[in-house]
Design an enzyme around this catalytic site. Structure first.
Site, PDB file in Angstrom:
ATOM      1  N   GLY A  47      -9.010  -0.462  -8.506  1.00 18.70           N
ATOM      2  CA  GLY A  47      -7.841   0.415  -8.466  1.00 18.70           C
ATOM      3  C   GLY A  47      -7.932   1.232  -7.184  1.00 18.70           C
ATOM      4  O   GLY A  47      -8.999   1.770  -6.856  1.00 18.70           O
ATOM      5  N   ARG A  89     -13.362  -5.059  -0.023  1.00 21.95           N
ATOM      6  CA  ARG A  89     -12.029  -5.520  -0.447  1.00 21.95           C
ATOM      7  C   ARG A  89     -11.013  -5.053   0.608  1.00 21.95           C
ATOM      8  O   ARG A  89     -11.057  -3.891   1.028  1.00 21.95           O
ATOM      9  CB  ARG A  89     -11.642  -4.965  -1.832  1.00 21.95           C
ATOM     10  CG  ARG A  89     -12.540  -5.473  -2.958  1.00 21.95           C
ATOM     11  CD  ARG A  89     -11.984  -5.106  -4.326  1.00 21.95           C
ATOM     12  NE  ARG A  89     -10.827  -5.912  -4.670  1.00 21.95           N
ATOM     13  CZ  ARG A  89     -10.005  -5.631  -5.675  1.00 21.95           C
ATOM     14  NH1 ARG A  89     -10.192  -4.549  -6.411  1.00 21.95           N
ATOM     15  NH2 ARG A  89      -8.989  -6.426  -5.962  1.00 21.95           N
ATOM     16  N   GLN A 196      -6.133  -7.197 -16.165  1.00 21.99           N
ATOM     17  CA  GLN A 196      -6.296  -5.730 -16.157  1.00 21.99           C
ATOM     18  C   GLN A 196      -5.343  -5.060 -17.150  1.00 21.99           C
ATOM     19  O   GLN A 196      -5.654  -4.017 -17.713  1.00 21.99           O
ATOM     20  CB  GLN A 196      -6.027  -5.168 -14.747  1.00 21.99           C
ATOM     21  CG  GLN A 196      -7.119  -5.444 -13.735  1.00 21.99           C
ATOM     22  CD  GLN A 196      -6.877  -6.727 -12.961  1.00 21.99           C
ATOM     23  OE1 GLN A 196      -6.243  -7.650 -13.471  1.00 21.99           O
ATOM     24  NE2 GLN A 196      -7.372  -6.814 -11.746  1.00 21.99           N
ATOM     25  N   ASP A 237      -1.309  -0.533  -3.912  1.00 24.47           N
ATOM     26  CA  ASP A 237      -2.558  -0.628  -3.139  1.00 24.47           C
ATOM     27  C   ASP A 237      -2.354  -0.249  -1.682  1.00 24.47           C
ATOM     28  O   ASP A 237      -3.260   0.262  -1.029  1.00 24.47           O
ATOM     29  CB  ASP A 237      -3.146  -2.032  -3.241  1.00 24.47           C
ATOM     30  CG  ASP A 237      -3.888  -2.165  -4.560  1.00 24.47           C
ATOM     31  OD1 ASP A 237      -3.229  -2.401  -5.578  1.00 24.47           O
ATOM     32  OD2 ASP A 237      -5.115  -1.945  -4.567  1.00 24.47           O
TER      33      ASP A 237
END
Ligand code: MRU
Length: 347
Positions: A47, A89, A196, A237
């Site tokens: 997240g 990431r 998720q 994101d």
């Protein structure tokens, strides 16, 4: 239930291991930068805002034992640690924002002693954590005002307490709406391939006493057609300067469906998710993940023939034209996004 996703405890980074949910609420006490890197990669902590907090604490981990005596040498150590965390990431802007912010503190204080700089880095990481808690509550209050009592809300992935330090963005709006007495019902989209929505969001919402119904991703269109959805709430994101928004794969599908069915589609995200250096969503780096996430059920049971080709982008980009408004801790941003994002974030 008070969910603390990430915190600093007794010289360790304490996180909830999200790969164990909903079966088990297990905490990990991380003492090593490499273990943190793997926890990020494997979505034990995940997240966008939670990744920002993890990256900030990760820098402190990486430099606290640096033997450097000069800033030039310390700066090399800092650069190495930062580059390493940055490889974990690629999509969530918050991770890079936190790295830049913490490094900036070191650079501004380069004239100070190395122990003093280390302390300032630690203080900045803790500040990032405290600010996330406050920002989530603020944006949730703004968002909750847009929700009418009796609303049916569709959400995707997890943008709740588990995706932030402790409250949530899109799901934070749901919590706040309930806190101020609004009657709401939530449909949580399961969110293939890593589920998720099924594993995390429905666990979290249920634990907080929200009326929640789990659906598969492919049911969204039918629900909208049946008039069962009044609005969509999603996290983000990375948001480009024109409002194009990267979020979990499948978010774009929901935005297209919402437009067709004339349903408001809201993005909820803090300032740290915006990347004003990117003119549009075309420039947002999209993470490609392990094919096994698609060919097996959570790495346990194969559900596709061995050797099948797989395409597995973790995120998609929703064009800003499909977004009704972006809810931030600085206020609700509506089109025209290019102008209003700049103006709102500058306040
Ligand atoms: O791959 P994940 O689980 O890290 O993806 C997370 C999301 O897409 C969230 O919706 C996003 O980070 C917003 S979190 C407030």
């Amino acid at each position: 239930m008070n969910i603390k996703t990430i915190e600093w405890k007794n010289n360790t980074i304490k996180i909830i291991d999200q790969t164990k949910l909903p079966g088990e609420l297990r905490y990990l006490y991380i003492r090593d930068l490499r273990v943190l890197w793997r926890a990020i990669k494997e979505l034990k902590v995940r997240g966008a805002p939670a990744l920002g907090a993890a990256a900030a604490l990760g820098i402190y981990f990486g430099i606290k034992d640096s033997k450097a005596k000069t800033f030039a040498k310390f700066s090399q150590d800092l650069g190495r640690v930062t580059k390493y965390i940055a490889t974990s990431r690629p999509t969530a802007r918050n991770l890079f924002w936190a790295l830049e912010r913490v490094c900036g503190v070191a650079v501004v204080n380069r004239h100070r002693s190395i122990p003093a700089i280390k302390k300032l880095i630690f203080a900045e990481a803790k500040k990032i954590i405290a600010e996330d808690r406050a920002a989530c509550r603020r944006m949730s209050s703004f968002g909750a005002r847009l929700i009418e009592t009796g609303s049916n809300i569709l959400t995707i992935c997890n943008a709740g307490a588990l995706a932030t330090v402790d409250y949530g963005t899109a799901q934070g709006v749901i919590y706040r709406a309930k806190e101020i007495g609004k009657r709401i019902k939530v449909y949580a989209s399961e969110t293939r391939p890593l589920l998720q929505g099924a594993r995390l969001t429905s666990w979290e919402l249920k634990a907080k006493g929200i009326d929640t119904t789990l659906i598969t991703d492919s049911m969204a269109a039918t629900l909208m057609k049946q008039g069962k959805i009044d609005l969509v709430l999603a996290g983000a994101d990375r948001i480009a300067a024109n409002g194009d928004t990267a979020n979990k794969i499948g978010t774009y599908n929901l935005a297209v469906l919402a437009k067709y069915h004339k349903i408001p589609f809201y993005i909820v995200a803090p300032e740290s998710t915006f990347d004003l250096n990117l003119a549009s969503g075309k420039q947002i780096p999209i993470e490609q993940r392990n094919p096994e996430e698609v060919t097996s059920l959570f790495f346990k049971r194969p559900i596709a023939p061995k050797g099948i080709k797989v395409y597995n982008p973790a995120f998609d980009v929703t064009p800003s034209a499909l977004i009704t408004a972006i809810i931030t801790e600085k206020g609700v941003i509506r089109p025209p996004y290019k102008k209003n994002i700049k103006r709102t974030l500058a306040t």
